[in-house]
Design a protein around this motif. Structure first.
Motif, PDB file in Angstrom:
ATOM      1  N   HIS A  36       0.962  -1.058  -0.008  1.00 29.19           N
ATOM      2  CA  HIS A  36       0.010  -0.004   0.160  1.00 29.19           C
ATOM      3  C   HIS A  36       0.873   1.495   0.012  1.00 29.19           C
ATOM      4  CE1 HIS A  36      -4.089  -1.267  -0.083  1.00 29.19           C
ATOM      5  NE2 HIS A  36      -3.785  -2.228   0.781  1.00 29.19           N
ATOM      6  N   LEU A  37       1.912   1.177   0.790  1.00 35.93           N
ATOM      7  CA  LEU A  37       2.899   2.471   0.536  1.00 35.93           C
ATOM      8  C   LEU A  37       3.363   2.499  -0.818  1.00 35.93           C
ATOM      9  CD1 LEU A  37       5.035   1.888   4.024  1.00 35.93           C
ATOM     10  CD2 LEU A  37       2.921   3.586   3.554  1.00 35.93           C
ATOM     11  N   VAL A  38       3.700   1.467  -1.615  1.00 33.91           N
ATOM     12  CA  VAL A  38       4.137   1.627  -2.877  1.00 33.91           C
ATOM     13  C   VAL A  38       3.186   2.001  -3.723  1.00 33.91           C
ATOM     14  CG1 VAL A  38       4.895   0.076  -4.792  1.00 33.91           C
ATOM     15  CG2 VAL A  38       6.008  -0.182  -2.666  1.00 33.91           C
ATOM     16  N   ALA A  39       1.953   1.562  -3.590  1.00 37.18           N
ATOM     17  CA  ALA A  39       0.725   2.057  -4.335  1.00 37.18           C
ATOM     18  C   ALA A  39       0.401   3.576  -4.183  1.00 37.18           C
ATOM     19  CB  ALA A  39      -0.575   1.161  -3.856  1.00 37.18           C
ATOM     20  N   ALA A  40       0.654   3.901  -2.812  1.00 39.39           N
ATOM     21  CA  ALA A  40       0.636   5.453  -2.604  1.00 39.39           C
ATOM     22  C   ALA A  40       1.669   6.125  -3.550  1.00 39.39           C
ATOM     23  CB  ALA A  40       0.642   5.565  -0.924  1.00 39.39           C
ATOM     24  N   THR A  41       2.631   5.833  -3.125  1.00 39.66           N
ATOM     25  CA  THR A  41       3.855   6.410  -3.939  1.00 39.66           C
ATOM     26  C   THR A  41       3.694   6.605  -5.506  1.00 39.66           C
ATOM     27  OG1 THR A  41       5.381   5.610  -2.317  1.00 39.66           O
ATOM     28  CG2 THR A  41       6.377   6.386  -4.480  1.00 39.66           C
ATOM     29  N   ARG A  42       3.277   5.423  -6.038  1.00 38.16           N
ATOM     30  CA  ARG A  42       2.782   5.327  -7.509  1.00 38.16           C
ATOM     31  C   ARG A  42       1.627   6.422  -7.716  1.00 38.16           C
ATOM     32  NH1 ARG A  42       2.340  -0.740 -10.246  1.00 38.16           N
ATOM     33  NH2 ARG A  42       4.645  -1.236  -9.780  1.00 38.16           N
ATOM     34  N   ALA A  43       0.695   6.515  -6.790  1.00 36.45           N
ATOM     35  CA  ALA A  43      -0.238   7.510  -7.270  1.00 36.45           C
ATOM     36  C   ALA A  43      -0.040   8.853  -7.236  1.00 36.45           C
ATOM     37  CB  ALA A  43      -1.410   7.294  -6.052  1.00 36.45           C
ATOM     38  N   LEU A  44       0.889   9.261  -6.364  1.00 37.26           N
ATOM     39  CA  LEU A  44       1.356  10.499  -6.094  1.00 37.26           C
ATOM     40  C   LEU A  44       2.280  11.054  -7.539  1.00 37.26           C
ATOM     41  CD1 LEU A  44       2.707  11.087  -2.389  1.00 37.26           C
ATOM     42  CD2 LEU A  44       0.753  12.191  -3.651  1.00 37.26           C
ATOM     43  N   ALA A  45       3.000   9.924  -7.941  1.00 31.79           N
ATOM     44  CA  ALA A  45       3.756  10.412  -9.186  1.00 31.79           C
ATOM     45  C   ALA A  45       3.045  10.442 -10.343  1.00 31.79           C
ATOM     46  CB  ALA A  45       4.668   9.141  -9.430  1.00 31.79           C
ATOM     47  N   ALA A  46       1.766   9.875 -10.415  1.00 30.24           N
ATOM     48  CA  ALA A  46       0.716  10.051 -11.375  1.00 30.24           C
ATOM     49  C   ALA A  46      -0.057  11.333 -11.046  1.00 30.24           C
ATOM     50  CB  ALA A  46       0.027   8.752 -11.660  1.00 30.24           C
ATOM     51  N   GLU A  47      -0.034  11.819 -10.081  1.00 22.16           N
ATOM     52  CA  GLU A  47      -0.889  13.153  -9.742  1.00 22.16           C
ATOM     53  C   GLU A  47      -2.092  12.777  -9.292  1.00 22.16           C
ATOM     54  OE1 GLU A  47      -0.433  15.887 -12.474  1.00 22.16           O
ATOM     55  OE2 GLU A  47       1.538  16.196 -12.273  1.00 22.16           O
ATOM     56  N   ASP A  48      -2.294  11.425  -8.831  1.00 18.96           N
ATOM     57  CA  ASP A  48      -3.636  10.947  -8.233  1.00 18.96           C
ATOM     58  C   ASP A  48      -3.574  11.134  -6.925  1.00 18.96           C
ATOM     59  OD1 ASP A  48      -5.981  10.167  -7.462  1.00 18.96           O
ATOM     60  OD2 ASP A  48      -6.088   8.424  -8.791  1.00 18.96           O
ATOM     61  N   ALA A  49      -3.644  12.424  -6.068  1.00 16.51           N
ATOM     62  CA  ALA A  49      -3.519  12.463  -4.593  1.00 16.51           C
ATOM     63  C   ALA A  49      -4.549  11.755  -3.877  1.00 16.51           C
ATOM     64  CB  ALA A  49      -3.484  13.928  -4.291  1.00 16.51           C
ATOM     65  N   PHE A  62      -2.833  -0.367   9.780  1.00 19.65           N
ATOM     66  CA  PHE A  62      -2.409  -1.609  10.266  1.00 19.65           C
ATOM     67  C   PHE A  62      -1.278  -1.211  10.925  1.00 19.65           C
ATOM     68  CE2 PHE A  62      -5.058  -3.242   6.576  1.00 19.65           C
ATOM     69  CZ  PHE A  62      -5.820  -4.127   7.166  1.00 19.65           C
ATOM     70  N   ALA A  63      -0.553  -0.048  10.617  1.00 16.86           N
ATOM     71  CA  ALA A  63       0.875   0.103  11.305  1.00 16.86           C
ATOM     72  C   ALA A  63       0.943   1.585  11.446  1.00 16.86           C
ATOM     73  CB  ALA A  63       1.866  -0.270  10.080  1.00 16.86           C
ATOM     74  N   GLY A  64       0.198   1.863  12.412  1.00 17.36           N
ATOM     75  CA  GLY A  64      -0.029   3.476  12.768  1.00 17.36           C
ATOM     76  C   GLY A  64       1.094   3.981  13.678  1.00 17.36           C
ATOM     77  N   ARG A  65       1.837   3.018  14.105  1.00 17.84           N
ATOM     78  CA  ARG A  65       3.120   3.157  15.169  1.00 17.84           C
ATOM     79  C   ARG A  65       4.243   3.172  14.661  1.00 17.84           C
ATOM     80  NH1 ARG A  65       1.350   0.814  21.034  1.00 17.84           N
ATOM     81  NH2 ARG A  65      -0.636   1.971  21.293  1.00 17.84           N
ATOM     82  N   ILE A  66       4.430   3.251  13.206  1.00 21.64           N
ATOM     83  CA  ILE A  66       5.707   3.225  12.425  1.00 21.64           C
ATOM     84  C   ILE A  66       5.748   4.518  11.902  1.00 21.64           C
ATOM     85  CG2 ILE A  66       6.876   1.896  10.558  1.00 21.64           C
ATOM     86  CD1 ILE A  66       5.532  -0.570  11.454  1.00 21.64           C
ATOM     87  N   GLY A  67       7.171   5.150  11.923  1.00 23.25           N
ATOM     88  CA  GLY A  67       7.187   6.551  11.566  1.00 23.25           C
ATOM     89  C   GLY A  67       7.147   6.534   9.888  1.00 23.25           C
ATOM     90  N   VAL A  68       7.892   5.704   9.014  1.00 27.65           N
ATOM     91  CA  VAL A  68       7.593   5.694   7.949  1.00 27.65           C
ATOM     92  C   VAL A  68       6.176   5.692   7.128  1.00 27.65           C
ATOM     93  CG1 VAL A  68       7.548   3.286   7.381  1.00 27.65           C
ATOM     94  CG2 VAL A  68       8.888   4.935   5.551  1.00 27.65           C
ATOM     95  N   VAL A  69       5.288   5.082   7.874  1.00 27.21           N
ATOM     96  CA  VAL A  69       3.792   4.905   7.480  1.00 27.21           C
ATOM     97  C   VAL A  69       3.174   6.340   7.969  1.00 27.21           C
ATOM     98  CG1 VAL A  69       1.668   3.884   8.104  1.00 27.21           C
ATOM     99  CG2 VAL A  69       3.939   2.239   8.060  1.00 27.21           C
ATOM    100  N   ARG A  70       3.307   6.920   8.995  1.00 29.84           N
ATOM    101  CA  ARG A  70       2.845   8.219   9.419  1.00 29.84           C
ATOM    102  C   ARG A  70       3.326   9.188   8.466  1.00 29.84           C
ATOM    103  NH1 ARG A  70       0.167   7.705  14.507  1.00 29.84           N
ATOM    104  NH2 ARG A  70      -0.780   9.813  13.775  1.00 29.84           N
ATOM    105  N   GLU A  71       4.778   9.172   8.114  1.00 31.70           N
ATOM    106  CA  GLU A  71       5.246  10.026   7.159  1.00 31.70           C
ATOM    107  C   GLU A  71       4.495   9.989   5.591  1.00 31.70           C
ATOM    108  OE1 GLU A  71       9.143  10.802   4.302  1.00 31.70           O
ATOM    109  OE2 GLU A  71       9.278   9.625   6.205  1.00 31.70           O
ATOM    110  N   ALA A  72       4.068   8.770   5.314  1.00 31.61           N
ATOM    111  CA  ALA A  72       3.683   8.754   3.972  1.00 31.61           C
ATOM    112  C   ALA A  72       2.117   9.194   4.096  1.00 31.61           C
ATOM    113  CB  ALA A  72       3.344   7.186   3.655  1.00 31.61           C
ATOM    114  N   VAL A  73       1.514   8.925   5.206  1.00 27.48           N
ATOM    115  CA  VAL A  73      -0.023   9.459   5.211  1.00 27.48           C
ATOM    116  C   VAL A  73       0.122  10.940   5.295  1.00 27.48           C
ATOM    117  CG1 VAL A  73      -1.914   9.354   6.683  1.00 27.48           C
ATOM    118  CG2 VAL A  73      -0.536   7.259   6.482  1.00 27.48           C
ATOM    119  N   GLY A  74       1.062  11.282   6.100  1.00 27.84           N
ATOM    120  CA  GLY A  74       1.034  13.081   6.170  1.00 27.84           C
ATOM    121  C   GLY A  74       1.186  13.646   4.707  1.00 27.84           C
ATOM    122  N   ILE A  75       2.303  12.921   3.835  1.00 23.80           N
ATOM    123  CA  ILE A  75       2.501  13.693   2.766  1.00 23.80           C
ATOM    124  C   ILE A  75       1.192  13.359   1.561  1.00 23.80           C
ATOM    125  CG2 ILE A  75       4.050  13.364   0.541  1.00 23.80           C
ATOM    126  CD1 ILE A  75       6.318  12.669   2.405  1.00 23.80           C
ATOM    127  N   ALA A  76       0.765  12.393   1.774  1.00 18.41           N
ATOM    128  CA  ALA A  76      -0.389  12.061   0.796  1.00 18.41           C
ATOM    129  C   ALA A  76      -1.604  13.038   1.065  1.00 18.41           C
ATOM    130  CB  ALA A  76      -0.829  10.606   0.700  1.00 18.41           C
TER     131      ALA A  76
END
Length: 369
Positions: A36-49, A62-76
């Protein structure tokens, strides 16, 4: 309902550092979150925020206590315009990772929520000093926008004008965004002509279409970016033509001197003396030009000057200098030196910095009474 994952998405596309953070999860769950993180990255690259935001939210579930996940959510969330949620997730990521890299986005989220004063508080915070150069440039862009939000239009221009990177002619990661932000600030402050020039410059840096600089340039000038490239080509041709003319002059002078030698050797010596005097006058003209403030030289119509014959420009400069009163000619170099900016370069901003007192200074920077 979970957003659908594309069949070709694999967890291996996630960078090694992020995969390392997911190792605390059970194997199957780590694989799902990574996809899902990879899918979020691809969608941002395709400008589908929006799509990126949906995939990032699944990862957070599923992983709200992991920093890289919260970063990805914040940017998206930020790209999707969900500023309050983006700010919350980026604050959490900042606590978990100890990184200040999210500060520019956090400050822009404050702007998005209609709180430019809080954005400026983040800009002036001690944590902002820990950012690398790229982060500080991004934060300055946000600061300029916050000052525009507060109606400080000229201060918004000066905020970016003070960055030495604005004078860098080499393309960098931030070049397009910085030039665009500066052009936008100039336009908002009413400096339309300078803004058009900088939108054109931003478009020349923006090979990936990161900004709409080309469209803004067309709005202000009625021209398209291809016209800029043609004008630059004309300028190069004119410059080369002037060089050729200058190169031809010594040969002509030499021929004339040879003819004079055949007629009278004494006249030849006089002509040599006159030529030396003219050369010294040219040198003085060059020095006068060097004393002129860099901002005026940059603002002059370069192409028109290049089209003018070299001898005409020299004569005009000499006549203008001769017509000045003696006291004005003596005072001119001193005034030009005083007006010269501290950091002078050929690729400088198109706007002269006025005196705004301490409007851009924090409390610690204010002079003592």
């Amino acid at each position: 309902m979970l957003p659908e994952l594309e069949a070709d998405i694999t967890a291996d596309e996630l960078d090694r550092e992020a995969r390392g953070e997911l190792k605390s999860l059970p194997g199957d769950l780590a694989e799902l979150v990574a996809k899902h993180l990879v899918a979020a990255t691809r969608a941002l690259a395709a400008e589908d925020a929006e799509k990126a935001y949906e995939h990032a939210k699944v990862a957070r579930r599923f992983a709200g206590r992991i920093g890289v996940v919260r970063e990805a959510v914040g940017i998206a969330a930020y790209h999707a315009g969900q500023y309050a949620e983006a700010l919350s997730d980026l604050r959490a990521a900042r606590r978990m990772t100890g990184s200040e890299a999210f500060l520019p986005i956090m400050a822009d989220c404050e702007r998005g929520m209609g709180r430019p004063e809080r954005a400026l508080d983040l800009v002036k915070s001690k944590e902002a000093e820990k950012l690398d150069r790229s982060g500080k440039i991004e934060l300055a862009i946000v600061e300029s926008g916050a000052r525009r939000d507060l109606g400080q239009l000229d201060a918004a221009v000066v905020t970016l004008q003070r960055l030495p990177e604005l004078r860098d002619p080499q393309p960098r990661d931030w070049s397009a965004r910085l030039a665009f932000a500066y052009a936008d600030a100039l336009a908002a402050a009413g400096h339309v002509s300078a803004a058009a020039d900088w939108f054109g410059r931003a478009a020349s840096f923006d090979e990936d279409g990161e900004t709409d600089a080309a469209e803004r340039y067309a709005e202000l000038t009625g021209a398209v970016i291809e016209d800029i490239e043609e004008d630059e080509g004309d300028f190069d041709d004119d410059f080369a033509s002037d060089d050729d003319d200058l190169d031809d002059e010594p040969a002509e002078n030499a021929s004339n001197e040879d003819d004079s030698d055949e007629e009278d050797s004494d006249e030849d010596e006089d002509e040599d003396d006159d030529f030396d005097d003219d050369f010294d006058d040219d040198d003085l003209d060059d020095e006068d030009l060097d004393d002129e403030p860099a901002e005026k030289r940059a603002a002059a119509p370069v192409k028109a000057e290049a089209d003018e014959p070299a001898e005409k420009r020299t004569a005009a400069s000499a006549n203008a200098e001769a017509d000045k009163p003696a006291e004005k000619r003596a005072a001119a170099p001193a005034k030009a030196e005083a007006d010269k900016p501290a950091e002078e370069a050929g690729f400088g901003p198109a706007f002269i910095e006025p005196d705004y007192g301490d409007v851009l200074d924090g409390p610690a920077d204010k002079p003592e009474a």
